[in-house]
Design an enzyme around this catalytic site. Structure first.
Site, PDB file in Angstrom:
ATOM      1  N   LYS A 262       0.845  -1.198   0.000  1.00 61.45           N
ATOM      2  CA  LYS A 262       0.000   0.000   0.000  1.00 61.45           C
ATOM      3  C   LYS A 262       0.882   1.251   0.000  1.00 61.45           C
ATOM      4  O   LYS A 262       1.967   1.245   0.593  1.00 61.45           O
ATOM      5  CB  LYS A 262      -0.867   0.034   1.271  1.00 61.45           C
ATOM      6  CG  LYS A 262      -2.032  -0.940   1.295  1.00 61.45           C
ATOM      7  CD  LYS A 262      -2.807  -0.812   2.601  1.00 61.45           C
ATOM      8  CE  LYS A 262      -3.887  -1.877   2.750  1.00 61.45           C
ATOM      9  NZ  LYS A 262      -5.025  -1.697   1.843  1.00 61.45           N
ATOM     10  N   ARG A 336     -10.058 -11.723   2.586  1.00 67.39           N
ATOM     11  CA  ARG A 336     -10.887 -12.846   2.118  1.00 67.39           C
ATOM     12  C   ARG A 336     -10.134 -14.165   2.230  1.00 67.39           C
ATOM     13  O   ARG A 336     -10.740 -15.221   2.396  1.00 67.39           O
ATOM     14  CB  ARG A 336     -11.408 -12.563   0.701  1.00 67.39           C
ATOM     15  CG  ARG A 336     -10.392 -12.510  -0.378  1.00 67.39           C
ATOM     16  CD  ARG A 336     -10.893 -11.743  -1.596  1.00 67.39           C
ATOM     17  NE  ARG A 336     -10.918 -10.291  -1.363  1.00 67.39           N
ATOM     18  CZ  ARG A 336     -11.292  -9.388  -2.258  1.00 67.39           C
ATOM     19  NH1 ARG A 336     -11.702  -9.757  -3.465  1.00 67.39           N
ATOM     20  NH2 ARG A 336     -11.283  -8.100  -1.968  1.00 67.39           N
TER      21      ARG A 336
END
Ligand code: BES
Ligand code: MN
Ligand code: MN
Length: 486
Positions: A262, A336
């Site tokens: 990020k 996830r």
């Protein structure tokens, strides 16, 4: 804990004598004949505002006796979210002085008093504590006493205090800096909580998960030098319960994004990526403290998403615990991955209902902003229950579709499915479709993507940015649809 004193009658004399901090909650009809009406009229005229304007914005004034008085005009026609927001804004100037005692004057029709007082109790109690990670720079408040004038029936304060406690736990954990809440440190807190609440605690550690074949979880966890990631199950049992609730939460103690690192602007704050698990834990604590007649298994997927030589990579193909092969597309879609195997474990126990909480996708925030969260369920009627619980709790959720044809986007040439895509598609919907592959269709399941977990300047009842969204929502859902009490 707040000590409540109730008084059915209400006079200006009493209001002057009973506390230095006073909150007047009134409907528009009672305002002009209520306590401090002359003072309020004076201030309104000076500000060139009308009584009706008080429905839009509360005012705060000082009496000659030196009291600080906040006045808010509410209508029970408005939504619980609106009323709680109004009350929170009106209380803010009072609570900013950290009073130990607040008086509340309730001026409205008798029929509305119970409901209004329940909102007032919730909003006062949830904002009466200072969150521990922020504590050092602030004086410690202790709101210990509330005097209510105008009503003599108390709401279910045990239930409210239980929600306050669960929500506060959630916020404190979420705000804890990442060097102070590594998976290992988190685990020691969980052992302590389990001992306090008499929960059974079961741990699947890194080596166990690897050996079991929980390749989706392990893919994320292997990037950390410390092999302290784990799936933790905390269980509450009630002797009369005939239903078991499965709660699953994303507990990423820091999300760097992994190899798909990020940028700094987006990495800042990523210690809060364990908020979903903290919500599940907060719900477990609220259920326990209010002694709900239900069994709960709370599953936390605790890990960090690191960059490094052992970290998982784009194009890796890993086999999840349920045998599905997953093609890794983007290492920042770690949520996830860890939830996949955690849901498999949770679903294997066949709970009556399964709920997962996660700060899963940026695209849910793009869709909704940070004032509402998204819910996706494998049954439309189940999603509707959450919409209704969102309405009554004031923690608002919006239903998003769970449609099979979206799976096409996740088709893979080298595995059973892709983890995600790199296209600007509706990732929040794809993420839910992905998670659904790890849940047995026979179990009513809903996924709550917590886009509203933090909102600048507070949200609804809660004054802090990180707000514990989901705890009150779930307690209201439980009370309306599983246990039917509130
Ligand atoms: N934890 C983030 C999503 C997130 C970020 C939620 C900020 C709330 C606030 C998640 O792990 C993530 O990075 N998701 C990616 C997925 C993408 C790579 C498919 C995202 O949303 O960009
Ligand atoms: Mn991520
Ligand atoms: Mn994440």
């Amino acid at each position: 804990m707040i000590d409540w004193h109730l008084n059915a009658t209400i006079t200006t004399d009493k209001a002057i004598n009973c506390a230095q901090h006073v909150l007047i909650v009134s409907d528009v009809d009672h305002l002009q004949i209520g306590v401090f009406a002359a003072l309020i009229a004076q201030k309104l005229s000076r500000m060139q505002r009308t009584w009706l304007d008080l429905e839009q914005k509360a005012i705060t004034l000082e009496t000659q006796a030196g009291q600080l008085v906040s006045v808010v005009c509410v209508s029970t026609q408005r939504s619980p979210f609106d009323v709680q927001t109004q009350l929170r804004k009106a209380m803010t100037p009072l609570l900013a002085e950290y009073p130990s005692h607040v008086a509340v004057c309730l001026q409205c029709d008798d029929a509305s008093k119970d409901r209004l007082l329940a909102y007032i109790a919730w909003v006062l109690a949830i904002n009466a504590h200072v969150l521990t990670p922020l504590k050092k720079s602030q004086p410690t408040p202790a709101l210990t006493q509330v005097t209510v004038l105008g009503h003599d029936r108390l709401p279910d304060t045990g239930w409210i205090e239980a929600m306050v406690s669960g929500n506060t736990l959630c916020r404190n954990l979420t705000l804890t800096p990442p060097n102070q809440l590594t998976p290992a440190l988190y685990m020691s807190q969980l052992h302590a909580l389990a001992a306090t609440h008499d929960w059974t605690l079961q741990v699947w550690d890194f080596d166990t998960l690897k050996q079991m074949g929980a390749g989706a979880f392990v893919a994320v966890a292997q990037g950390s030098t410390d092999k302290d990631a784990a799936i933790v199950k905390l269980s509450y049992r009630h002797p009369q319960a005939d239903k078991t609730l499965g709660l699953v939460g994303k507990g990423i103690c820091f999300d760097t994004g992994g190899h798909n690192l990020k940028a700094s602007k987006y990495m800042l704050g990523m210690h809060q990526d364990m908020n979903g698990g903290a919500v599940a834990l907060g719900v477990l604590q609220a259920i326990t403290l209010s002694n709900q007649v239900v069994n709960v298994d709370c599953w936390l997927a605790i890990a960090q998403n690191h960059i490094g030589p052992n970290a998982y990579k784009q194009n890796d193909v890993v086999t999840a615990l349920n045998g599905l092969r997953i093609e890794v597309i983007h290492t920042d879609a770690e949520g996830r991955m860890v939830l996949a195997d955690t849901l498999t474990l949770a679903a294997r126990q066949q709970p009556d209902v399964l709920i997962d909480y996660a700060t899963l996708t940026g695209s849910m925030q793009t869709a909704l902003g940070t004032r509402m969260s998204g819910v996706i369920a494998n049954r439309p009627a189940f999603a509707q229950q959450w919409i209704a619980a969102g309405e009554v709790s004031g923690e608002r959720v919006v239903e998003f579709p769970y449609a099979e044809d979206y799976d096409e986007a996740l088709e893979s040439e080298v595995a059973d499915m892709k983890e995600c895509t790199l296209d600007a598609e509706a990732d929040h919907l794809l993420a839910a479709r992905f998670l659904g592959k790890f849940v047995d269709d026979a179990i009513p399941w809903c996924h709550i993507d917590l886009s509203a977990y933090a909102n600048k300047n507070g949200l609804g009842a809660v004054a802090s940015e990180v707000n514990g969204f989901g705890v009150s929502l779930t307690m209201h859902w439980l009370a309306h649809f599983l246990i039917k009490a509130h």
